[in-house]
Design a protein around this motif. Structure first.
Motif, PDB file in Angstrom:
ATOM      1  N   TYR A  32       0.840  -1.212   0.000  1.00 43.74           N
ATOM      2  CA  TYR A  32       0.000   0.000   0.000  1.00 43.74           C
ATOM      3  C   TYR A  32       0.869   1.253   0.000  1.00 43.74           C
ATOM      4  O   TYR A  32       1.993   1.249   0.496  1.00 43.74           O
ATOM      5  CB  TYR A  32      -0.977  -0.013   1.173  1.00 43.74           C
ATOM      6  N   ARG A  33       0.327   2.318  -0.552  1.00 45.46           N
ATOM      7  CA  ARG A  33       1.098   3.544  -0.757  1.00 45.46           C
ATOM      8  C   ARG A  33       0.548   4.692   0.093  1.00 45.46           C
ATOM      9  O   ARG A  33      -0.660   4.859   0.236  1.00 45.46           O
ATOM     10  CB  ARG A  33       1.061   3.937  -2.247  1.00 45.46           C
ATOM     11  N   THR A  34       1.461   5.494   0.622  1.00 40.02           N
ATOM     12  CA  THR A  34       1.097   6.690   1.368  1.00 40.02           C
ATOM     13  C   THR A  34       1.654   7.912   0.644  1.00 40.02           C
ATOM     14  O   THR A  34       2.472   7.791  -0.264  1.00 40.02           O
ATOM     15  CB  THR A  34       1.642   6.639   2.803  1.00 40.02           C
ATOM     16  N   PHE A  35       1.219   9.093   1.074  1.00 44.11           N
ATOM     17  CA  PHE A  35       1.577  10.321   0.373  1.00 44.11           C
ATOM     18  C   PHE A  35       1.995  11.400   1.355  1.00 44.11           C
ATOM     19  O   PHE A  35       1.660  11.353   2.536  1.00 44.11           O
ATOM     20  CB  PHE A  35       0.396  10.810  -0.469  1.00 44.11           C
ATOM     21  N   ASP A  36       2.718  12.373   0.835  1.00 46.26           N
ATOM     22  CA  ASP A  36       3.150  13.516   1.626  1.00 46.26           C
ATOM     23  C   ASP A  36       1.926  14.341   2.019  1.00 46.26           C
ATOM     24  O   ASP A  36       1.221  14.855   1.160  1.00 46.26           O
ATOM     25  CB  ASP A  36       4.121  14.369   0.814  1.00 46.26           C
ATOM     26  N   ASN A  37       1.678  14.431   3.324  1.00 48.64           N
ATOM     27  CA  ASN A  37       0.566  15.266   3.795  1.00 48.64           C
ATOM     28  C   ASN A  37       1.038  16.714   3.880  1.00 48.64           C
ATOM     29  O   ASN A  37       1.279  17.237   4.959  1.00 48.64           O
ATOM     30  CB  ASN A  37       0.094  14.787   5.167  1.00 48.64           C
ATOM     31  N   GLY A  38       1.190  17.364   2.754  1.00 47.93           N
ATOM     32  CA  GLY A  38       1.819  18.666   2.764  1.00 47.93           C
ATOM     33  C   GLY A  38       0.988  19.844   2.332  1.00 47.93           C
ATOM     34  O   GLY A  38       1.464  20.971   2.348  1.00 47.93           O
ATOM     35  N   ILE A  39      -0.286  19.635   1.933  1.00 46.13           N
ATOM     36  CA  ILE A  39      -1.072  20.726   1.369  1.00 46.13           C
ATOM     37  C   ILE A  39      -2.068  21.255   2.394  1.00 46.13           C
ATOM     38  O   ILE A  39      -2.901  20.515   2.913  1.00 46.13           O
ATOM     39  CB  ILE A  39      -1.834  20.257   0.116  1.00 46.13           C
ATOM     40  N   ALA A  40      -1.967  22.537   2.693  1.00 43.74           N
ATOM     41  CA  ALA A  40      -2.947  23.203   3.553  1.00 43.74           C
ATOM     42  C   ALA A  40      -3.826  24.091   2.679  1.00 43.74           C
ATOM     43  O   ALA A  40      -3.329  24.844   1.845  1.00 43.74           O
ATOM     44  CB  ALA A  40      -2.246  24.035   4.618  1.00 43.74           C
TER      45      ALA A  40
END
Length: 365
Positions: free
Chosen positions: A319-327
């Motif tokens: 499974y793949r995760t992503f950069d939680n970087g967008i506000a």
């Protein structure tokens, strides 16, 4: 791009498709000669799902959306667009149009959808959100139909990470980052409200992390819950009555569905709603923070392609995760709360990779 589906269509879909297939076959027999079958031997229309050259392989892709909300609908649209794009490039058809269903957050609907997709012998099921994934996993037991999920916040907690017939993409939230944003915008804050649905697996870990953060920083918290929009509205009224000025909600589908019904009460009560997805901000929340759901949908579709077209197995694709970087800041809500936009942006910038602005609307374009 809001998509809805009533129960009668969902339950009768297979019978309708069988009748359509028989009619199409009769017309083809009269009109065509010397046309060999193409693809995987399915009865699907090559036009359904679009994005393919005629004569190529057709794959039946079931897509199960848990509920209509801005985040999940955005994922579905992104999956479909990416499958169309790749289908056109490779000369194959990903027929999702005949196999799309929206459960409208109803477990009996999910059960029926799973049974229908298994009976339809789809090549893969794309399950959007944790409840969809759990139900589809049960539905494909004793079959060889793989499940690729999207927007499952905690695959490990759900027990999905070690399965041989399931993988997908996670929208896991960096709770510490958003809690730090709360402190940056509100220095010296002593109390935070936590608004979520106790039954949403997507909220479990994030709420636990938020409580731990509060405990470590000497911040008290007030918890309110709801399982329906009406209950969420009452929960918000209770939070307002308690006097809290900041409320945190993770990637909770129940609260997301209710956001349009609660954001004005939040604003009128001077409450800053910090949330776990940009779609909340689109629907009126002060700030949404998390993954790019377009990117999430595209990555989910790419896993479908790798599985069906590239010979990969589930074991090849953890499974793949992503950069939680967008506000994402709702500028209308920011102004209505009496906050300066540029000051807010400067305060949260150290905790995200980018800051975007949005205004309130009912759905992503």
């Amino acid at each position: 791009m809001k998509r809805t589906m009533n129960s009668s269509r969902m339950i009768s879909r297979r019978n309708f498709l069988q009748a359509a297939a028989l009619s199409a076959a009769a017309l083809s027999a009269m009109a065509l000669t010397g046309c060999g079958s193409s693809g995987s031997g399915t009865a699907s229309s090559a036009a359904a799902g679009s994005g393919a050259a005629s004569g190529g392989t057709t794959y039946k892709v079931g897509i199960v959306n848990y509920v209509d909300d801005a985040s999940l609908n955005q994922i579905v649209a992104s999956v479909e667009a990416r499958l169309d794009e790749v289908g056109a490039e490779r000369g194959v058809t990903f027929n999702y149009a005949d196999y799309y269903s929206n459960a409208q957050a109803d477990q009996s609907n999910l059960n029926q959808i799973g049974a229908d997709l298994v009976a339809d012998d789809v090549d893969v099921i794309v399950a959007v959100a944790t409840p969809s994934a759990s139900t589809m996993l049960a539905a494909v037991e004793d079959t060889d139909i793989p499940v690729i999920y999207s927007a499952v916040t905690d695959p490990v907690g759900a027990g999905f990470d070690t399965l041989t017939n399931m993988t997908g993409t996670s929208d896991a939230l960096n709770t510490e980052a958003i809690m730090n944003m709360i402190l940056a915008v509100n220095p010296g804050i002593t109390e935070i409200g936590l608004l979520y649905d106790l039954g949403q697996d997507s909220s479990t870990q994030a709420i636990a992390d938020a409580k731990a953060f509060c405990d470590e920083n000497g911040i008290s918290y007030v918890e309110k819950n709801g399982t329906t929009t009406a209950e969420v509205q009452m929960a918000v009224e209770a939070l307002a009555a308690s006097g809290v000025k900041v409320v945190f909600t993770p990637t909770d589908n129940t609260i997301m569905t209710a956001e349009l019904a609660i954001y004005e009460t939040m604003i009128e009560s001077g409450i800053q709603h910090f949330t776990g997805a940009d779609s909340f901000a689109l629907n009126g929340a002060f700030i949404g923070y998390g993954v790019d759901y377009v990117q999430l949908g595209e990555a989910t579709a790419d896993m479908v392609v790798e599985l069906l077209c590239d010979g990969k197995t589930i074991a090849d694709m953890p499974y793949r995760t992503f950069d939680n970087g967008i506000a994402t800041i709702n500028t209308e809500t920011c102004a209505a709360l009496g906050l300066d936009l540029e000051t807010v942006k400067a305060a949260i910038q150290p905790y995200c990779t980018s800051v975007e602005e949005i205004i309130t609307a009912e759905e992503f374009e």
